[in-house]
Design a protein around this motif. Structure first.
Motif, PDB file in Angstrom:
ATOM      1  N   ALA A 176      33.391  44.098  42.350  1.00  0.00           N
ATOM      2  CA  ALA A 176      33.594  44.530  43.733  1.00  0.00           C
ATOM      3  C   ALA A 176      34.935  44.049  44.254  1.00  0.00           C
ATOM      4  O   ALA A 176      35.451  43.015  43.817  1.00  0.00           O
ATOM      5  N   VAL A 177      35.476  44.808  45.185  1.00  0.00           N
ATOM      6  CA  VAL A 177      36.669  44.405  45.932  1.00  0.00           C
ATOM      7  C   VAL A 177      36.277  44.338  47.403  1.00  0.00           C
ATOM      8  O   VAL A 177      35.805  45.326  47.974  1.00  0.00           O
ATOM      9  N   ALA A 307      46.563  41.693  51.637  1.00  0.00           N
ATOM     10  CA  ALA A 307      46.341  41.423  50.211  1.00  0.00           C
ATOM     11  C   ALA A 307      45.885  39.997  49.960  1.00  0.00           C
ATOM     12  O   ALA A 307      45.068  39.748  49.056  1.00  0.00           O
ATOM     13  N   SER A 308      46.365  39.048  50.744  1.00  0.00           N
ATOM     14  CA  SER A 308      46.010  37.652  50.504  1.00  0.00           C
ATOM     15  C   SER A 308      44.553  37.362  50.816  1.00  0.00           C
ATOM     16  O   SER A 308      43.975  36.397  50.304  1.00  0.00           O
ATOM     17  N   ARG A 309      43.933  38.185  51.645  1.00  0.00           N
ATOM     18  CA  ARG A 309      42.526  37.970  52.004  1.00  0.00           C
ATOM     19  C   ARG A 309      41.604  39.025  51.401  1.00  0.00           C
ATOM     20  O   ARG A 309      40.404  39.035  51.674  1.00  0.00           O
ATOM     21  N   ILE A 328      43.005  43.353  39.240  1.00  0.00           N
ATOM     22  CA  ILE A 328      43.012  44.489  40.155  1.00  0.00           C
ATOM     23  C   ILE A 328      44.237  44.306  41.047  1.00  0.00           C
ATOM     24  O   ILE A 328      44.423  43.238  41.645  1.00  0.00           O
ATOM     25  N   THR A 329      45.066  45.308  41.131  1.00  0.00           N
ATOM     26  CA  THR A 329      46.334  45.170  41.850  1.00  0.00           C
ATOM     27  C   THR A 329      46.411  46.107  43.048  1.00  0.00           C
ATOM     28  O   THR A 329      45.759  47.152  43.085  1.00  0.00           O
ATOM     29  N   GLU A 337      42.995  38.163  43.955  1.00  0.00           N
ATOM     30  CA  GLU A 337      42.359  36.941  43.446  1.00  0.00           C
ATOM     31  C   GLU A 337      40.880  37.193  43.157  1.00  0.00           C
ATOM     32  O   GLU A 337      40.171  37.803  43.959  1.00  0.00           O
ATOM     33  N   TYR A 338      40.420  36.697  41.997  1.00  0.00           N
ATOM     34  CA  TYR A 338      38.998  36.708  41.684  1.00  0.00           C
ATOM     35  C   TYR A 338      38.354  35.461  42.291  1.00  0.00           C
ATOM     36  O   TYR A 338      38.882  34.354  42.162  1.00  0.00           O
ATOM     37  N   VAL A 339      37.231  35.651  42.936  1.00  0.00           N
ATOM     38  CA  VAL A 339      36.519  34.521  43.541  1.00  0.00           C
ATOM     39  C   VAL A 339      35.066  34.532  43.063  1.00  0.00           C
ATOM     40  O   VAL A 339      34.537  35.567  42.647  1.00  0.00           O
ATOM     41  N   ASP A 340      34.442  33.366  43.102  1.00  0.00           N
ATOM     42  CA  ASP A 340      33.022  33.237  42.755  1.00  0.00           C
ATOM     43  C   ASP A 340      32.132  33.226  43.991  1.00  0.00           C
ATOM     44  O   ASP A 340      30.919  33.390  43.881  1.00  0.00           O
ATOM     45  N   ILE A 341      32.746  33.011  45.167  1.00  0.00           N
ATOM     46  CA  ILE A 341      32.002  32.941  46.425  1.00  0.00           C
ATOM     47  C   ILE A 341      32.790  33.704  47.481  1.00  0.00           C
ATOM     48  O   ILE A 341      34.021  33.582  47.552  1.00  0.00           O
TER      49      ILE A 341
END
Length: 441
Positions: A176-177, A307-309, A328-329, A337-341
């Motif tokens: 997901a994005v 983009a940063s958020r 993903i660009t 950035e990939y996040v886990d939360i």
């Protein structure tokens, strides 16, 4: 006060309105507002709300509702006839609300728009006519939840998580994005929005009214009893009124059509784009293609991606994890950035969908409130204690509570035990009746 508080027009020329992408709707025109409806609105005003720049106090309108309802209704209907809004109703006072941090940095302040009370009453009536028309003809996309009756953060989150868990149960990869837009409500292009309304069957009289509604808007910063400004506002939907929220939903509604093979859900300016499949490479490739199309759609609306958020997440409970998934660009070439939360619509999601992070956040909020109540329990009557619990604690537990049921029984039991802390026991024992405590648990 820094000039950054005032919305500056962008130098770019307005893009032409996009062509209608949905079947034409029956023509919509404003109908005469009834005195009884205005009277009800005035009687329901919150007397503690601040007055706008016109200094017309809501308490005065509430107390004199029976007397002023008739002339105010005539004024509203005359606005429809002339396609003109009083200029005083187009002026907003922006109050900087300090959020914490550096008091000299304007980024640590939240701008709150205070609109004239009568303008909010009028826009509430306008909004009702518009939403009745749009909802009756099913104009809004099925994946659009923002500011719609019967929809909300919980229903939107349930829909998204149900799709993701269905894919996980099929042993598919899911990514997901979470899309974040920069000042989305303040960036609405009036020319494009008028084009949207035209494509939805709004009559020429309605379009003329909205054209005047957006024209000559100003806002001032009000701080410590002083006014700074005014400055003309040439874009954005007025915040602080329900009409602005509906217009924003209309503005972004067709973005969902660009999702392609991926799924999407819109909730105001919170957008999630997600997809699933048996191969992680295929999933990320499809997600990138859809993300590109969505970015083009937002750019066509002159909405800018933050983009940063904007973050990516891979949902996975049992499939092998990839150490370095394909990035993903953005269209500008920035890697997300990939996040886990991630906090989505008030719910903290983790890549395992265990909800442990969310429950811990709830626990932290509840402990602080329970601690306050317990330390001051001698100062409150039993009825006051119960009222405080209902107002400060139960809403935390109730928000999105049905979402946790989709987690596994093991995780559900483990997470729920986080609530059984000493403060919780004290709450149940000293602050509220046992029957209420049982309902909470």
């Amino acid at each position: 006060m820094p000039s950054s508080w005032l919305l500056q027009p962008r130098p770019t020329a307005p893009a032409p309105p996009p062509a209608a992408t949905r079947p034409s709707l029956p023509s919509f025109s404003f109908t005469q507002i009834q005195i009884a409806d205005v009277l009800k609105e005035l009687q329901n005003l919150d007397p503690y709300k601040s007055a706008g720049l016109d200094n017309l106090d809501p308490l005065f309108l509430k107390l004199s509702a029976a007397i002023v309802a008739t002339p105010i209704t005539s004024l509203f209907n005359l606005s429809f006839i002339l396609s003109e809004i009083p200029k005083d109703w187009k002026a907003a006072a922006v109050i900087p609300l300090f959020k914490g941090g550096d008091t000299l940095d304007p980024n640590w302040y939240r701008p709150i728009s205070i609109l004239p009370c009568l303008s909010k009453v009028f826009k509430s009536q306008v909004n009702k006519q518009i939403t009745d028309h749009l909802e009756s003809h099913r104009t809004f996309s099925a994946v659009q939840s923002g500011f719609r009756a019967g929809h909300g953060c919980t229903s939107a989150t349930l829909k998204v998580l149900n799709d993701i868990i269905t894919a996980i149960d099929k042993r598919q990869y899911c990514a997901a994005v979470f899309i974040d837009l920069a000042k989305a409500f303040d960036s609405v292009n009036h020319h494009i929005l008028i084009g949207r309304l035209s494509s939805l069957g709004f009559s020429n009289d309605c379009l003329a009214w909205f054209t005047n509604y957006f024209a000559d808007r100003v806002q001032c910063v009000k701080s410590e009893g002083m006014l700074f400004g005014p400055l003309a506002v040439s874009m954005g939907v007025p915040q602080g009124s329900i009409l602005g929220q509906t217009l924003f939903s209309v503005y972004i509604n067709d973005v969902a059509l660009a999702a392609g093979d991926s799924l999407i859900h819109l909730n105001a300016d919170d957008t999630i784009l997600y997809t699933s499949g048996p191969s992680l490479d295929t999933v990320l490739s499809n997600l990138q293609t859809s993300f590109n199309a969505i970015q083009h759609s937002f750019r066509g609306l002159q909405l800018l991606l933050n983009a940063s958020r904007t973050k990516c997440m891979l949902f996975n409970r049992s499939l092998p994890a990839t150490a370095r998934p394909t990035s993903i660009t953005t269209l500008d070439g920035s890697d997300l950035e990939y996040v886990d939360i991630y906090k989505y619509l008030g719910v903290w999601l983790d890549c395992k969908l265990s909800f442990q992070t969310h429950i811990k956040h709830l626990q932290s909020k509840i402990k602080s409130r329970v601690g306050f109540l317990f330390r001051n329990k001698a100062s409150f009557t039993h009825a006051a204690k119960l009222t405080l619990v209902k107002l400060t604690i139960l809403p935390i537990l109730h928000f999105g509570d049905v979402i946790y049921k989709i987690s596994s029984n093991t995780l559900y039991s483990a997470n729920w035990m986080l609530f059984v802390t000493v403060p919780s026991v004290l709450l149940l024992k000293h602050l509220i009746p046992p029957t209420t405590a049982t309902c909470m648990l």
